[in-house]
Design a protein around this motif. Sequence first.
Motif, PDB file in Angstrom:
ATOM      1  N   THR A 192       0.832  -1.203   0.000  1.00 43.94           N
ATOM      2  CA  THR A 192       0.000   0.000   0.000  1.00 43.94           C
ATOM      3  C   THR A 192       0.865   1.250   0.000  1.00 43.94           C
ATOM      4  O   THR A 192       0.619   2.201  -0.758  1.00 43.94           O
ATOM      5  CB  THR A 192      -0.926   0.027   1.233  1.00 43.94           C
ATOM      6  OG1 THR A 192      -1.769  -1.120   1.204  1.00 43.94           O
ATOM      7  CG2 THR A 192      -1.781   1.290   1.240  1.00 43.94           C
ATOM      8  N   VAL A 220      -5.418   0.449  -7.595  1.00 42.94           N
ATOM      9  CA  VAL A 220      -6.749   0.270  -7.004  1.00 42.94           C
ATOM     10  C   VAL A 220      -7.317  -1.102  -7.373  1.00 42.94           C
ATOM     11  O   VAL A 220      -7.953  -1.760  -6.553  1.00 42.94           O
ATOM     12  CB  VAL A 220      -7.702   1.388  -7.471  1.00 42.94           C
ATOM     13  CG1 VAL A 220      -9.156   1.050  -7.131  1.00 42.94           C
ATOM     14  CG2 VAL A 220      -7.324   2.709  -6.819  1.00 42.94           C
ATOM     15  N   ALA A 240      -8.611  -3.640  -4.573  1.00 45.18           N
ATOM     16  CA  ALA A 240     -10.024  -3.994  -4.603  1.00 45.18           C
ATOM     17  C   ALA A 240     -10.244  -5.462  -4.959  1.00 45.18           C
ATOM     18  O   ALA A 240     -11.157  -6.114  -4.425  1.00 45.18           O
ATOM     19  CB  ALA A 240     -10.760  -3.109  -5.616  1.00 45.18           C
ATOM     20  N   THR A 243     -12.224   0.396   0.544  1.00 42.65           N
ATOM     21  CA  THR A 243     -11.535   0.383  -0.753  1.00 42.65           C
ATOM     22  C   THR A 243     -11.754   1.697  -1.490  1.00 42.65           C
ATOM     23  O   THR A 243     -10.819   2.263  -2.066  1.00 42.65           O
ATOM     24  CB  THR A 243     -12.031  -0.785  -1.619  1.00 42.65           C
ATOM     25  OG1 THR A 243     -11.921  -2.003  -0.886  1.00 42.65           O
ATOM     26  CG2 THR A 243     -11.207  -0.889  -2.886  1.00 42.65           C
ATOM     27  N   ALA A 252      -8.935   4.465  -2.639  1.00 47.36           N
ATOM     28  CA  ALA A 252      -8.833   4.960  -4.012  1.00 47.36           C
ATOM     29  C   ALA A 252      -8.868   6.487  -4.046  1.00 47.36           C
ATOM     30  O   ALA A 252      -8.040   7.133  -4.705  1.00 47.36           O
ATOM     31  CB  ALA A 252      -9.963   4.390  -4.865  1.00 47.36           C
ATOM     32  N   TRP A 269      -5.796   9.258  -4.930  1.00 40.93           N
ATOM     33  CA  TRP A 269      -5.954  10.264  -5.977  1.00 40.93           C
ATOM     34  C   TRP A 269      -5.745  11.668  -5.416  1.00 40.93           C
ATOM     35  O   TRP A 269      -5.111  12.514  -6.033  1.00 40.93           O
ATOM     36  CB  TRP A 269      -7.326  10.122  -6.616  1.00 40.93           C
ATOM     37  CG  TRP A 269      -7.623  11.064  -7.741  1.00 40.93           C
ATOM     38  CD1 TRP A 269      -8.748  11.829  -7.903  1.00 40.93           C
ATOM     39  CD2 TRP A 269      -6.827  11.324  -8.905  1.00 40.93           C
ATOM     40  NE1 TRP A 269      -8.683  12.549  -9.059  1.00 40.93           N
ATOM     41  CE2 TRP A 269      -7.521  12.266  -9.702  1.00 40.93           C
ATOM     42  CE3 TRP A 269      -5.585  10.863  -9.347  1.00 40.93           C
ATOM     43  CZ2 TRP A 269      -7.013  12.759 -10.910  1.00 40.93           C
ATOM     44  CZ3 TRP A 269      -5.080  11.360 -10.552  1.00 40.93           C
ATOM     45  CH2 TRP A 269      -5.794  12.284 -11.310  1.00 40.93           C
ATOM     46  N   LEU A 313     -12.907   5.980 -10.889  1.00 40.90           N
ATOM     47  CA  LEU A 313     -12.383   5.151  -9.804  1.00 40.90           C
ATOM     48  C   LEU A 313     -13.496   4.381  -9.107  1.00 40.90           C
ATOM     49  O   LEU A 313     -13.321   3.216  -8.738  1.00 40.90           O
ATOM     50  CB  LEU A 313     -11.633   6.016  -8.789  1.00 40.90           C
ATOM     51  CG  LEU A 313     -10.237   6.485  -9.199  1.00 40.90           C
ATOM     52  CD1 LEU A 313      -9.661   7.418  -8.146  1.00 40.90           C
ATOM     53  CD2 LEU A 313      -9.298   5.304  -9.424  1.00 40.90           C
ATOM     54  N   VAL A 319     -13.541   0.397  -8.908  1.00 39.23           N
ATOM     55  CA  VAL A 319     -13.609  -0.308  -7.626  1.00 39.23           C
ATOM     56  C   VAL A 319     -14.772  -1.304  -7.642  1.00 39.23           C
ATOM     57  O   VAL A 319     -14.630  -2.444  -7.189  1.00 39.23           O
ATOM     58  CB  VAL A 319     -13.785   0.687  -6.464  1.00 39.23           C
ATOM     59  CG1 VAL A 319     -14.187  -0.044  -5.188  1.00 39.23           C
ATOM     60  CG2 VAL A 319     -12.489   1.459  -6.233  1.00 39.23           C
TER      61      VAL A 319
END
Length: 319
Positions: free
Chosen positions: A20, A121, A125, A159, A163, A167, A220, A224
């Motif tokens: 991450t 992502v 996800a 999630t 995301a 961003w 996004l 996701v």
Amino acid sequence: MKWLSLLTNEWIKIFSRTRTWIFLAIPIVIIIGIAVYDKVTTDVEVNENWKQELTETIKADEKTLDEAKKNNDDEVYIEYLESTIKQNEYAIANDISPYETTAWQFMKDMSWLSIFIGLFVIVVASDIVSNEFAKGTIKMLLIRPYSRWKILLSKLVATLGFAFLMWLVVIIVTWLVGGLAYGFGGMDQSYLITAEDGQVKERLIVEYVFANIGVEFIELTTLVAMSFMISTLFMSNSVAIGVAMFTMFAGNIIVTLLAKKDWVIYTLFANMDLSVLIDGQNQMIKDLTLPFSISVLAVYTVVMLAITFTVFQKRDVKA
């Protein structure tokens, strides 16, 4: 309030993994690296004599355009060359240097980083549900006093939060790095587009930047939802990630091959790049509009989430 403990737990799971932090670091390193490289390699003389440079570019593009027409090249490519020539001629006539870089221009130029964000992502996800089944930890979650849909909702919200956070980090870092490198001004800086009537028009870069931020949030969310559905359908996390990646790339290739089909505008991936619809330039599929594509993505998102929650509610977990 108890549900928030589920959400907090999912956030801890996401940010306790080394990958991450690597995902967050990669775009930051790229942004800083590009800014430094640009400052080091920028030819000041070219910037000062940009009209002469642009005139030579126009001549080269006109030659390329003639060859493209003789070879009956793709119409989209020919239109792109024609548009570029018109914009460069307009820039010279109206004294608008395309080489002027500000923090806002830098943000516009770096908008392509959304590709990396999308890939990262997808990994998170696609893994968040399937990993629970792969490790067998899903049983520990299901014995807790929470409905299945609440457990799944906590994973979905976590999630989405990751995301959007990623961003936002990219947006803020891009603005800061661009401002430090080129100055924080430029809100009144314009850029050129070629309208449907063939006329070149000026738009404010800051308007494009904020519009792109908005459509990226929409993209996004859909991404996701798609990855989350795949993660729920497959119990193996590696298979889920692989299928999500394949679906993303294969979908884009299929859209490219079927771009001239009338029904392609109703497919998911034909509507996934909303940024090209902000100005309506260089579109592979001409019939798409921003409101239409947002509506299509909304429908697909609802359907994919419905499938996800239905499957998760009914899935048997072996002891």
